[in-house]
Write a protein that holds these residues in place. Structure first.
Motif, mmCIF file in Angstrom:
data_model
loop_
_atom_site.group_PDB
_atom_site.id
_atom_site.type_symbol
_atom_site.label_atom_id
_atom_site.label_comp_id
_atom_site.label_asym_id
_atom_site.label_seq_id
_atom_site.Cartn_x
_atom_site.Cartn_y
_atom_site.Cartn_z
ATOM 1 N N GLY A 258 0.829 -1.208 0.000
ATOM 2 C CA GLY A 258 0.000 0.000 0.000
ATOM 3 C C GLY A 258 0.855 1.246 0.000
ATOM 4 O O GLY A 258 0.637 2.166 0.788
ATOM 5 N N THR A 259 1.817 1.293 -0.905
ATOM 6 C CA THR A 259 2.806 2.383 -0.887
ATOM 7 C C THR A 259 2.172 3.757 -1.111
ATOM 8 O O THR A 259 2.686 4.761 -0.633
ATOM 9 C CB THR A 259 3.902 2.103 -1.929
ATOM 10 O OG1 THR A 259 5.045 2.914 -1.653
ATOM 11 C CG2 THR A 259 3.412 2.307 -3.363
ATOM 12 N N GLY A 260 1.048 3.798 -1.820
ATOM 13 C CA GLY A 260 0.308 5.043 -1.983
ATOM 14 C C GLY A 260 0.912 5.999 -2.999
ATOM 15 O O GLY A 260 2.041 5.831 -3.463
ATOM 16 N N ALA A 261 0.141 7.025 -3.322
ATOM 17 C CA ALA A 261 0.596 8.036 -4.273
ATOM 18 C C ALA A 261 1.772 8.832 -3.736
ATOM 19 O O ALA A 261 2.568 9.378 -4.502
ATOM 20 C CB ALA A 261 -0.564 8.979 -4.610
ATOM 21 N N SER A 262 1.894 8.906 -2.397
ATOM 22 C CA SER A 262 2.940 9.732 -1.781
ATOM 23 C C SER A 262 4.301 9.051 -1.769
ATOM 24 O O SER A 262 5.325 9.722 -1.666
ATOM 25 C CB SER A 262 2.555 10.062 -0.337
ATOM 26 O OG SER A 262 2.623 8.908 0.478
ATOM 27 N N ALA B 54 -4.296 2.123 -9.487
ATOM 28 C CA ALA B 54 -3.479 2.446 -10.662
ATOM 29 C C ALA B 54 -2.993 3.892 -10.634
ATOM 30 O O ALA B 54 -1.850 4.180 -11.021
ATOM 31 C CB ALA B 54 -4.281 2.189 -11.942
ATOM 32 N N ALA B 55 -3.846 4.820 -10.171
ATOM 33 C CA ALA B 55 -3.443 6.226 -10.122
ATOM 34 C C ALA B 55 -2.341 6.442 -9.082
ATOM 35 O O ALA B 55 -1.448 7.276 -9.281
ATOM 36 C CB ALA B 55 -4.652 7.106 -9.802
ATOM 37 N N ALA B 56 -2.400 5.700 -7.983
ATOM 38 C CA ALA B 56 -1.344 5.802 -6.974
ATOM 39 C C ALA B 56 -0.016 5.318 -7.526
ATOM 40 O O ALA B 56 1.031 5.942 -7.305
ATOM 41 C CB ALA B 56 -1.730 5.009 -5.725
ATOM 42 N N ILE B 57 -0.043 4.213 -8.252
ATOM 43 C CA ILE B 57 1.182 3.693 -8.859
ATOM 44 C C ILE B 57 1.734 4.687 -9.884
ATOM 45 O O ILE B 57 2.953 4.930 -9.943
ATOM 46 C CB ILE B 57 0.927 2.324 -9.519
ATOM 47 C CG1 ILE B 57 0.702 1.250 -8.449
ATOM 48 C CG2 ILE B 57 2.079 1.930 -10.437
ATOM 49 C CD1 ILE B 57 1.925 0.902 -7.626
ATOM 50 N N LYS C 277 15.693 4.772 -7.918
ATOM 51 C CA LYS C 277 15.522 3.377 -8.307
ATOM 52 C C LYS C 277 14.687 2.667 -7.243
ATOM 53 O O LYS C 277 15.203 2.116 -6.275
ATOM 54 C CB LYS C 277 16.883 2.708 -8.485
ATOM 55 C CG LYS C 277 17.685 3.272 -9.650
ATOM 56 C CD LYS C 277 19.013 2.550 -9.821
ATOM 57 C CE LYS C 277 19.785 3.111 -11.008
ATOM 58 N NZ LYS C 277 21.098 2.432 -11.180
ATOM 59 N N ILE C 278 13.383 2.725 -7.427
ATOM 60 C CA ILE C 278 12.423 2.067 -6.552
ATOM 61 C C ILE C 278 11.557 1.176 -7.436
ATOM 62 O O ILE C 278 11.061 1.626 -8.471
ATOM 63 C CB ILE C 278 11.557 3.092 -5.801
ATOM 64 C CG1 ILE C 278 12.413 3.906 -4.827
ATOM 65 C CG2 ILE C 278 10.409 2.403 -5.056
ATOM 66 C CD1 ILE C 278 11.705 5.112 -4.238
ATOM 67 N N THR C 279 11.395 -0.080 -7.061
ATOM 68 C CA THR C 279 10.569 -1.010 -7.831
ATOM 69 C C THR C 279 9.106 -0.808 -7.455
ATOM 70 O O THR C 279 8.768 -0.729 -6.272
ATOM 71 C CB THR C 279 10.984 -2.460 -7.544
ATOM 72 O OG1 THR C 279 12.366 -2.631 -7.875
ATOM 73 C CG2 THR C 279 10.149 -3.434 -8.359
ATOM 74 N N LEU C 280 8.244 -0.727 -8.461
ATOM 75 C CA LEU C 280 6.812 -0.537 -8.217
ATOM 76 C C LEU C 280 6.032 -1.662 -8.885
ATOM 77 O O LEU C 280 6.301 -2.018 -10.033
ATOM 78 C CB LEU C 280 6.350 0.817 -8.744
ATOM 79 C CG LEU C 280 6.954 2.027 -8.027
ATOM 80 C CD1 LEU C 280 6.663 3.313 -8.787
ATOM 81 C CD2 LEU C 280 6.438 2.125 -6.601
ATOM 82 N N ARG C 281 5.075 -2.215 -8.132
ATOM 83 C CA ARG C 281 4.270 -3.308 -8.641
ATOM 84 C C ARG C 281 2.793 -3.050 -8.335
ATOM 85 O O ARG C 281 2.468 -2.581 -7.251
ATOM 86 C CB ARG C 281 4.695 -4.647 -8.018
ATOM 87 C CG ARG C 281 6.100 -5.072 -8.410
ATOM 88 C CD ARG C 281 6.539 -6.340 -7.702
ATOM 89 N NE ARG C 281 7.929 -6.674 -8.033
ATOM 90 C CZ ARG C 281 8.636 -7.639 -7.456
ATOM 91 N NH1 ARG C 281 8.064 -8.397 -6.517
ATOM 92 N NH2 ARG C 281 9.889 -7.863 -7.813
ATOM 93 N N ARG C 282 1.951 -3.386 -9.274
ATOM 94 C CA ARG C 282 0.495 -3.241 -9.099
ATOM 95 C C ARG C 282 -0.080 -4.547 -8.577
ATOM 96 O O ARG C 282 0.199 -5.619 -9.116
ATOM 97 C CB ARG C 282 -0.140 -2.864 -10.436
ATOM 98 C CG ARG C 282 -1.671 -2.860 -10.411
ATOM 99 C CD ARG C 282 -2.221 -1.510 -10.127
ATOM 100 N NE ARG C 282 -3.684 -1.546 -10.009
ATOM 101 C CZ ARG C 282 -4.522 -1.432 -11.041
ATOM 102 N NH1 ARG C 282 -4.042 -1.258 -12.278
ATOM 103 N NH2 ARG C 282 -5.829 -1.470 -10.844
ATOM 104 N N GLN C 283 -0.848 -4.455 -7.498
ATOM 105 C CA GLN C 283 -1.614 -5.612 -7.022
ATOM 106 C C GLN C 283 -2.944 -5.610 -7.763
ATOM 107 O O GLN C 283 -3.733 -4.673 -7.632
ATOM 108 C CB GLN C 283 -1.834 -5.520 -5.513
ATOM 109 C CG GLN C 283 -2.770 -6.555 -4.926
ATOM 110 C CD GLN C 283 -2.337 -7.987 -5.170
ATOM 111 O OE1 GLN C 283 -2.720 -8.578 -6.179
ATOM 112 N NE2 GLN C 283 -1.524 -8.522 -4.261
#
Length: 308
Positions: A113-117, A139-142, A155-161
């Motif tokens: 739940g990393t969020g838009a922030s 999707a908008a948060a990602i 360099k941060i990895t982002l994944r959609r649940q």
């Protein structure tokens, strides 16, 4: 503004906000700065724009984030309290590593739940150099998180649940190894309870009836069926599948009364260890619960070898 309760000793905000320094780094903050009854500089924390600008200044001044913003209506997190969680997680890892805080990109953290922030990866990477993987169902948060990474060349990895009923499933891959997971779960059981909680907050502030949230928040950030206990119970159940791929699983717990049922759930899961860590933040005490399936004498080896 001085905090009324002590933050973590390594927290850069333990002595309050240095508005002279913050305004020097982010001049736009000056337009939102007011004086409290003692004549000290502060902001109106009921003003969404002021809170957002303060966060922007804090992230730039203390964490080298040149650009930060979030879409309207998304959760605008209070930085000092969020960073406290990171520092106590560092202590938790130190306890598994001969009291030495592990640092650098070989240390892998999974933010559920990393969020838009993107607040935990931004601050945690700056403080300890860990590599973060941020996960969100929105999707908008990602997209917002991706833009923050691009603007700041991070360099941060982002994944959609993609499945609302899942937490770790579908985002932890077979070759992944994480030292720590973290989560600020939705704590209301329904949208009605979330609305009532907002109204109580405004009433306590003496502002009468309002549906506005000064720190914002989308529905997925604030509530889920069954509330906090159900969300963390699902997390515990799924964590069993990934017991060998993560050293410590953790989650914030908003209500102390929820700890006892969660401990019973963890006991049934036959975890190797459970820890509850209190954190003093402003006028309240928050906490997180942590569990591991790794035996104590094997934890230092996990810290050393995972992620290499």
């Amino acid at each position: 503004m001085a905090n009324k309760a002590k933050l973590h000793p390594r927290n850069q905000h333990a002595e309050g906000y240095d508005f002279v320094r913050l305004v020097a780094q982010t001049p736009e903050l000056a337009a939102y700065t007011i004086s409290n009854p003692l004549g000290q500089p502060t902001i109106d924390f009921q003003d969404v724009g002021a809170v957002r600008m303060l966060n922007r200044a804090l992230l730039k001044t203390h964490y080298n984030i040149d650009f930060w913003d979030i879409p309207d209506g998304y959760l605008c997190p209070p930085i000092p309290g969020r960073v406290d969680y990171i520092h106590y997680l560092a202590d938790l890892l130190a306890d598994s590593n001969h009291q030495d805080i592990p640092r650098g990109r070989n240390i892998k953290a999974l933010d559920i739940g990393t969020g838009a922030s993107l607040v935990y990866p931004l601050t945690g990477q700056s403080e300890y150099g860990w590599h973060f993987t941020g996960v969100d169902i929105d999707a908008a948060a990602i997209k917002s998180a991706e833009q923050l990474c691009d603007f700041n060349q991070l360099k941060i990895t982002l994944r959609r649940q993609n499945r609302r009923e899942n937490i770790f499933k579908g985002v932890i891959q077979p070759r992944d190894a994480f030292h720590i997971t973290l989560c600020n779960p939705p704590f209301h059981a329904s949208i009605d309870k979330a609305a009532k909680g907002t109204q109580r907050k405004w009433g306590n502030l003496g502002k009468g009836h309002s549906s506005k949230r000064n720190f914002g928040g989308q529905n997925a950030e604030l509530w889920c069926p069954g509330g906090e206990i159900k969300f963390i119970a699902t997390m515990v159940e799924e964590s069993r599948e990934f017991a060998d791929q993560c050293l410590w699983f953790t989650s914030l717990v908003s209500k102390r009364d929820n700890l006892q049922p969660l401990q019973r759930i963890l006991a049934k899961a036959k975890v190797a260890d459970i820890k509850i860590v209190d954190m003093a933040q402003g006028q309240k005490t928050s906490r997180f619960i942590a569990w591991t399936y790794t035996k104590k004498d094997q934890r230092a080896s996990f810290v050393k070898n995972a992620g290499t």
